[in-house]
Scaffold this motif. Sequence first.
Motif, PDB file in Angstrom:
ATOM      1  N   ALA A   8     -43.351  47.848  45.373  1.00 20.99           N
ATOM      2  CA  ALA A   8     -43.352  49.193  45.886  1.00 20.99           C
ATOM      3  C   ALA A   8     -42.117  49.616  45.771  1.00 20.99           C
ATOM      4  CB  ALA A   8     -43.400  48.940  47.692  1.00 20.99           C
ATOM      5  N   PRO A  32     -50.435  54.709  53.514  1.00 17.86           N
ATOM      6  CA  PRO A  32     -49.949  53.930  52.657  1.00 17.86           C
ATOM      7  C   PRO A  32     -48.411  53.274  53.104  1.00 17.86           C
ATOM      8  CG  PRO A  32     -49.172  56.174  52.015  1.00 17.86           C
ATOM      9  CD  PRO A  32     -50.151  56.291  53.233  1.00 17.86           C
ATOM     10  N   LEU A  35     -45.541  51.676  50.975  1.00 15.70           N
ATOM     11  CA  LEU A  35     -44.727  52.584  50.275  1.00 15.70           C
ATOM     12  C   LEU A  35     -44.072  53.576  51.102  1.00 15.70           C
ATOM     13  CD1 LEU A  35     -47.841  53.770  47.657  1.00 15.70           C
ATOM     14  CD2 LEU A  35     -45.658  52.579  47.209  1.00 15.70           C
ATOM     15  N   ARG A 181     -53.227  54.810  49.771  1.00 15.24           N
ATOM     16  CA  ARG A 181     -53.548  53.450  49.909  1.00 15.24           C
ATOM     17  C   ARG A 181     -55.026  53.289  49.831  1.00 15.24           C
ATOM     18  NH1 ARG A 181     -51.535  48.972  53.920  1.00 15.24           N
ATOM     19  NH2 ARG A 181     -53.102  47.295  53.878  1.00 15.24           N
ATOM     20  N   GLU A 214     -51.036  52.200  46.606  1.00 11.96           N
ATOM     21  CA  GLU A 214     -50.772  50.588  46.977  1.00 11.96           C
ATOM     22  C   GLU A 214     -52.343  50.134  47.281  1.00 11.96           C
ATOM     23  OE1 GLU A 214     -50.230  50.541  51.753  1.00 11.96           O
ATOM     24  OE2 GLU A 214     -48.460  51.392  50.580  1.00 11.96           O
ATOM     25  N   VAL A 240     -49.641  49.475  42.861  1.00  8.24           N
ATOM     26  CA  VAL A 240     -48.925  48.277  43.604  1.00  8.24           C
ATOM     27  C   VAL A 240     -49.710  47.499  44.289  1.00  8.24           C
ATOM     28  CG1 VAL A 240     -47.191  47.661  45.168  1.00  8.24           C
ATOM     29  CG2 VAL A 240     -47.002  49.770  44.026  1.00  8.24           C
ATOM     30  N   LEU A 242     -50.861  44.725  47.027  1.00  5.40           N
ATOM     31  CA  LEU A 242     -50.438  44.182  48.060  1.00  5.40           C
ATOM     32  C   LEU A 242     -50.379  42.895  48.387  1.00  5.40           C
ATOM     33  CD1 LEU A 242     -51.464  47.104  50.602  1.00  5.40           C
ATOM     34  CD2 LEU A 242     -49.364  47.159  49.195  1.00  5.40           C
ATOM     35  N   GLN A 246     -49.573  41.830  53.654  1.00  7.77           N
ATOM     36  CA  GLN A 246     -49.330  43.519  53.753  1.00  7.77           C
ATOM     37  C   GLN A 246     -50.728  44.122  53.763  1.00  7.77           C
ATOM     38  OE1 GLN A 246     -47.416  43.572  49.919  1.00  7.77           O
ATOM     39  NE2 GLN A 246     -45.330  44.138  50.803  1.00  7.77           N
TER      40      GLN A 246
END
Length: 264
Positions: A8, A32, A35, A181, A214, A240, A242, A246
């Motif tokens: 991130a 998110p 992030l 997200r 993410e 990204v 996770l 996360q």
Amino acid sequence: MDKTVTSAAQAVADIRDGARLAVGGFGLCGIPSVLIGAVLESGVADLEAVSNNAGVDDWGLGLLLAAGRLRRMVASYVGENREFARQYLAGELEVELTPQGTLAERMRAGGSGIAAFFTATGVGTQVAEGGLPWKYDGVGTGPENVQVASPAKQTQTFETAEGPKEFVLEHAIVADFALVRAWKGDRHGNLVFRESARNFNPLAAMCGRVTIAEVEELVEPGELDPDQVHTPGVFVQRVVALSPEQAAEKRIEKRTVRAQGESA
């Protein structure tokens, strides 16, 4: 075509002071958070955030607020975040409150190449007529303490099925960066959102010049059913993946419980 980045921190490394961020989520649902945490750690400041709300005092955009990193907020809801309300009333934060449906359409329009649109929402109110307090002077919250007020907006009458009707012009929102997200995403940036976490995420993803997603589960290209994709990869520049920890961290904005066996 592989849009994945390793962390991130790497994904948000080029966000600079003064940037405008569109952030997905509704309350704490689908935000998110990883992030946002990376933006906080990066140290950037003087940011403008466009989001339905500003999280809560200790999570989501509330973390950036508490650290004094937000200069301006475009949102439809202030509740559940005492620091948001405090900064606004104290003249520390400029806030452009926008009707929720209008905010959603402004973001969608920004991603669709539509510069502006007419809506009936807000006609006959300060939304159209101007004068909504965007920023106070820090001395008080009376009319004389309004440092920055919303401008009057163009209105026009159109013929509708019910007859002539007045509409107000709203401008699209385009952000420097968008943070979202997703439940699942592939390396090409195609995203799937799960149930209510869909909320503002697809709209935020559309209106960012650079969109960073993410994803709770990263899959390979071709694994997602095209009919299930909510945001095509053309709108997404970075992905990204996770970690399981996360992905599992999802906070509840207001937890309401009852004793076991008690009727609803």
